[in-house]
Design a protein around this motif. Structure first.
Motif, PDB file in Angstrom:
ATOM      1  N   THR A   3      49.475 112.284 -15.255  1.00 48.30           N
ATOM      2  CA  THR A   3      50.342 111.389 -14.472  1.00 48.30           C
ATOM      3  C   THR A   3      51.807 111.844 -14.509  1.00 48.30           C
ATOM      4  O   THR A   3      52.345 112.120 -15.578  1.00 48.30           O
ATOM      5  CB  THR A   3      50.222 109.946 -15.022  1.00 48.30           C
ATOM      6  OG1 THR A   3      48.918 109.458 -14.724  1.00 48.30           O
ATOM      7  CG2 THR A   3      51.257 109.018 -14.421  1.00 48.30           C
ATOM      8  N   PRO A   4      52.453 111.922 -13.356  1.00 51.19           N
ATOM      9  CA  PRO A   4      53.876 112.324 -13.310  1.00 51.19           C
ATOM     10  C   PRO A   4      54.789 111.227 -13.883  1.00 51.19           C
ATOM     11  O   PRO A   4      54.702 110.078 -13.472  1.00 51.19           O
ATOM     12  CB  PRO A   4      54.152 112.518 -11.817  1.00 51.19           C
ATOM     13  CG  PRO A   4      52.805 112.574 -11.143  1.00 51.19           C
ATOM     14  CD  PRO A   4      51.882 111.762 -12.000  1.00 51.19           C
ATOM     15  N   LEU A   5      55.641 111.633 -14.805  1.00 48.68           N
ATOM     16  CA  LEU A   5      56.574 110.710 -15.466  1.00 48.68           C
ATOM     17  C   LEU A   5      57.853 110.571 -14.645  1.00 48.68           C
ATOM     18  O   LEU A   5      58.428 111.573 -14.200  1.00 48.68           O
ATOM     19  CB  LEU A   5      56.913 111.263 -16.850  1.00 48.68           C
ATOM     20  CG  LEU A   5      57.933 110.486 -17.675  1.00 48.68           C
ATOM     21  CD1 LEU A   5      57.348 109.155 -18.152  1.00 48.68           C
ATOM     22  CD2 LEU A   5      58.406 111.320 -18.864  1.00 48.68           C
ATOM     23  N   ILE A  16      58.419 102.336 -26.416  1.00 47.59           N
ATOM     24  CA  ILE A  16      59.176 102.795 -25.249  1.00 47.59           C
ATOM     25  C   ILE A  16      58.475 102.314 -23.972  1.00 47.59           C
ATOM     26  O   ILE A  16      57.279 102.042 -23.959  1.00 47.59           O
ATOM     27  CB  ILE A  16      59.329 104.336 -25.223  1.00 47.59           C
ATOM     28  CG1 ILE A  16      57.962 105.033 -25.318  1.00 47.59           C
ATOM     29  CG2 ILE A  16      60.252 104.789 -26.353  1.00 47.59           C
ATOM     30  CD1 ILE A  16      58.039 106.555 -25.204  1.00 47.59           C
ATOM     31  N   ILE A  17      59.284 102.201 -22.932  1.00 52.35           N
ATOM     32  CA  ILE A  17      58.761 101.833 -21.611  1.00 52.35           C
ATOM     33  C   ILE A  17      58.616 103.116 -20.807  1.00 52.35           C
ATOM     34  O   ILE A  17      59.587 103.867 -20.673  1.00 52.35           O
ATOM     35  CB  ILE A  17      59.734 100.878 -20.884  1.00 52.35           C
ATOM     36  CG1 ILE A  17      59.993  99.618 -21.722  1.00 52.35           C
ATOM     37  CG2 ILE A  17      59.197 100.522 -19.499  1.00 52.35           C
ATOM     38  CD1 ILE A  17      61.107  98.719 -21.158  1.00 52.35           C
ATOM     39  N   LEU A  18      57.431 103.386 -20.318  1.00 48.46           N
ATOM     40  CA  LEU A  18      57.226 104.533 -19.445  1.00 48.46           C
ATOM     41  C   LEU A  18      57.098 104.040 -18.004  1.00 48.46           C
ATOM     42  O   LEU A  18      56.339 103.113 -17.719  1.00 48.46           O
ATOM     43  CB  LEU A  18      55.947 105.290 -19.831  1.00 48.46           C
ATOM     44  CG  LEU A  18      55.891 105.850 -21.252  1.00 48.46           C
ATOM     45  CD1 LEU A  18      54.540 106.528 -21.493  1.00 48.46           C
ATOM     46  CD2 LEU A  18      57.034 106.837 -21.504  1.00 48.46           C
ATOM     47  N   LEU A  19      57.866 104.654 -17.122  1.00 50.08           N
ATOM     48  CA  LEU A  19      57.679 104.436 -15.686  1.00 50.08           C
ATOM     49  C   LEU A  19      57.078 105.705 -15.123  1.00 50.08           C
ATOM     50  O   LEU A  19      57.522 106.815 -15.456  1.00 50.08           O
ATOM     51  CB  LEU A  19      59.016 104.132 -14.997  1.00 50.08           C
ATOM     52  CG  LEU A  19      59.744 102.857 -15.434  1.00 50.08           C
ATOM     53  CD1 LEU A  19      61.030 102.686 -14.623  1.00 50.08           C
ATOM     54  CD2 LEU A  19      58.862 101.634 -15.288  1.00 50.08           C
ATOM     55  N   TYR A  20      56.063 105.563 -14.302  1.00 52.65           N
ATOM     56  CA  TYR A  20      55.372 106.756 -13.810  1.00 52.65           C
ATOM     57  C   TYR A  20      54.839 106.527 -12.407  1.00 52.65           C
ATOM     58  O   TYR A  20      54.836 105.397 -11.892  1.00 52.65           O
ATOM     59  CB  TYR A  20      54.248 107.150 -14.779  1.00 52.65           C
ATOM     60  CG  TYR A  20      53.346 106.008 -15.202  1.00 52.65           C
ATOM     61  CD1 TYR A  20      52.233 105.675 -14.459  1.00 52.65           C
ATOM     62  CD2 TYR A  20      53.636 105.236 -16.336  1.00 52.65           C
ATOM     63  CE1 TYR A  20      51.418 104.621 -14.833  1.00 52.65           C
ATOM     64  CE2 TYR A  20      52.819 104.170 -16.713  1.00 52.65           C
ATOM     65  CZ  TYR A  20      51.709 103.875 -15.957  1.00 52.65           C
ATOM     66  OH  TYR A  20      50.911 102.817 -16.308  1.00 52.65           O
ATOM     67  N   HIS A  21      54.405 107.604 -11.797  1.00 49.62           N
ATOM     68  CA  HIS A  21      53.898 107.556 -10.431  1.00 49.62           C
ATOM     69  C   HIS A  21      52.381 107.405 -10.468  1.00 49.62           C
ATOM     70  O   HIS A  21      51.703 108.230 -11.063  1.00 49.62           O
ATOM     71  CB  HIS A  21      54.296 108.851  -9.703  1.00 49.62           C
ATOM     72  CG  HIS A  21      53.872 108.885  -8.277  1.00 49.62           C
ATOM     73  ND1 HIS A  21      53.521 110.057  -7.644  1.00 49.62           N
ATOM     74  CD2 HIS A  21      53.734 107.899  -7.360  1.00 49.62           C
ATOM     75  CE1 HIS A  21      53.181 109.774  -6.392  1.00 49.62           C
ATOM     76  NE2 HIS A  21      53.311 108.497  -6.188  1.00 49.62           N
ATOM     77  N   PHE A  22      51.873 106.341  -9.840  1.00 53.45           N
ATOM     78  CA  PHE A  22      50.414 106.208  -9.676  1.00 53.45           C
ATOM     79  C   PHE A  22      49.999 107.250  -8.641  1.00 53.45           C
ATOM     80  O   PHE A  22      49.809 106.935  -7.463  1.00 53.45           O
ATOM     81  CB  PHE A  22      50.064 104.807  -9.154  1.00 53.45           C
ATOM     82  CG  PHE A  22      50.110 103.698 -10.172  1.00 53.45           C
ATOM     83  CD1 PHE A  22      49.339 103.738 -11.335  1.00 53.45           C
ATOM     84  CD2 PHE A  22      50.886 102.564  -9.953  1.00 53.45           C
ATOM     85  CE1 PHE A  22      49.358 102.676 -12.255  1.00 53.45           C
ATOM     86  CE2 PHE A  22      50.904 101.504 -10.861  1.00 53.45           C
ATOM     87  CZ  PHE A  22      50.136 101.569 -12.016  1.00 53.45           C
ATOM     88  N   HIS A  23      49.859 108.490  -9.083  1.00 56.04           N
ATOM     89  CA  HIS A  23      49.765 109.593  -8.123  1.00 56.04           C
ATOM     90  C   HIS A  23      48.429 109.649  -7.385  1.00 56.04           C
ATOM     91  O   HIS A  23      48.320 110.347  -6.383  1.00 56.04           O
ATOM     92  CB  HIS A  23      50.067 110.922  -8.814  1.00 56.04           C
ATOM     93  CG  HIS A  23      49.116 111.277  -9.917  1.00 56.04           C
ATOM     94  ND1 HIS A  23      48.861 110.435 -10.970  1.00 56.04           N
ATOM     95  CD2 HIS A  23      48.362 112.381 -10.122  1.00 56.04           C
ATOM     96  CE1 HIS A  23      48.001 111.019 -11.786  1.00 56.04           C
ATOM     97  NE2 HIS A  23      47.684 112.192 -11.294  1.00 56.04           N
ATOM     98  N   LEU A  24      47.414 108.946  -7.871  1.00 61.23           N
ATOM     99  CA  LEU A  24      46.134 108.957  -7.154  1.00 61.23           C
ATOM    100  C   LEU A  24      46.032 107.827  -6.130  1.00 61.23           C
ATOM    101  O   LEU A  24      45.083 107.780  -5.356  1.00 61.23           O
ATOM    102  CB  LEU A  24      44.966 108.857  -8.133  1.00 61.23           C
ATOM    103  CG  LEU A  24      44.778 110.030  -9.076  1.00 61.23           C
ATOM    104  CD1 LEU A  24      43.448 109.903  -9.799  1.00 61.23           C
ATOM    105  CD2 LEU A  24      44.848 111.368  -8.332  1.00 61.23           C
TER     106      LEU A  24
END
Lengths: 159, 159
Positions: A119-121, A54-62
């Motif tokens: 990490t936020p998804l 699967i492809i996960l897209l997430y926020h580089f929150h740092l």
């Protein structure tokens, strides 16, 4: 006008800090983690278990702010940020392709995880070779560097 | 708390409406378009020309609301949205891998474009086979359907 997105879950991994984290899933072979999808979205997981990746897209929150020129983990030369996968991007969206091992309720058990714990998804997409695997590819400065990814680790340069 | 992103450019293509638009770049082989990156981000394109393929992340800007269960273009069966590439997702982020033909100033000339004209661009990443091409993949319900993509077109079901 900004576009607003809301996290749909969190990614959990053994990596609580940037220091020493693998770079890219190919540097994280065998590393296990989970995706905790918020319960309200659970119905959207129907049929996903048929996909091995699967492809996960997430926020580089740092990531704070961005740089148009970066020295990526895999190099010692300055590169344009769009020619890298570095986190300090104008829109800090991360993309990893991971192996999906199983789904239990709204928890996805995944493998080859190069993502920071907590990490936020933003999105999950099925990985489909007919759409996503390209042939006869030139990979620029990453042609050689990409292969050394398994023994290179992150540091805090993009904090 | 929502995450805010700002478009960094616009994607231009021959497709001014959803009706009849190809589904996925594999259904749009040879279709040319451009990515107009806003001038302030131009420096970030350094070194990108060495890559034959790039990953575009963009906003499905015509998508209103979302559905957790959808009937995708390639099927007549209801699927969980995360097991599809349908636009009506909780966070309507689109992903296409396109061929990069050349860069002129802040304009990228691209090929195999399955994207609506005027789409707001969120990110450009280099496509790197070592990171992005997976082997021994199971592609669930898209295993067979994915191959029929070249003769299937979009309609307005996800508007």
């Amino acid at each position: 006008m900004p576009i607003e997105f809301n996290p749909i879950g969190r990614i959990h991994s053994p990596f609580s800090g940037l220091q020493g984290m693998p770079i890219q899933p190919t540097g994280a072979l065998g590393v296990r983690g989970t995706v905790e999808l918020y319960g309200e979205y659970r119905e959207g997981l129907k049929d996903l278990e048929g996909f091995s990746h699967i492809i996960l897209l997430y926020h580089f929150h740092l990531s704070r702010g961005f740089s148009l020129i970066v020295v990526p983990f895999l190099d010692s030369v300055e590169r344009g940020v769009f020619a890298t996968r570095a986190p300090k991007r104008p829109n800090p969206i991360g993309l990893s392709i991971v192996r999906l091992e199983r789904i239990e309720a709204a928890v996805l058990h995944i493998c080859n995880v190069d993502i920071l714990d907590g990490t936020p998804l933003l999105d999950i997409k099925p990985y489909v070779p007919d759409f996503d695997a390209q042939e006869a590819v030139r990979a620029g400065w990453l042609e050689k560097a990409g292969r050394s990814v398994s023994n290179r680790k992150s540091d805090d340069r993009f904090k």
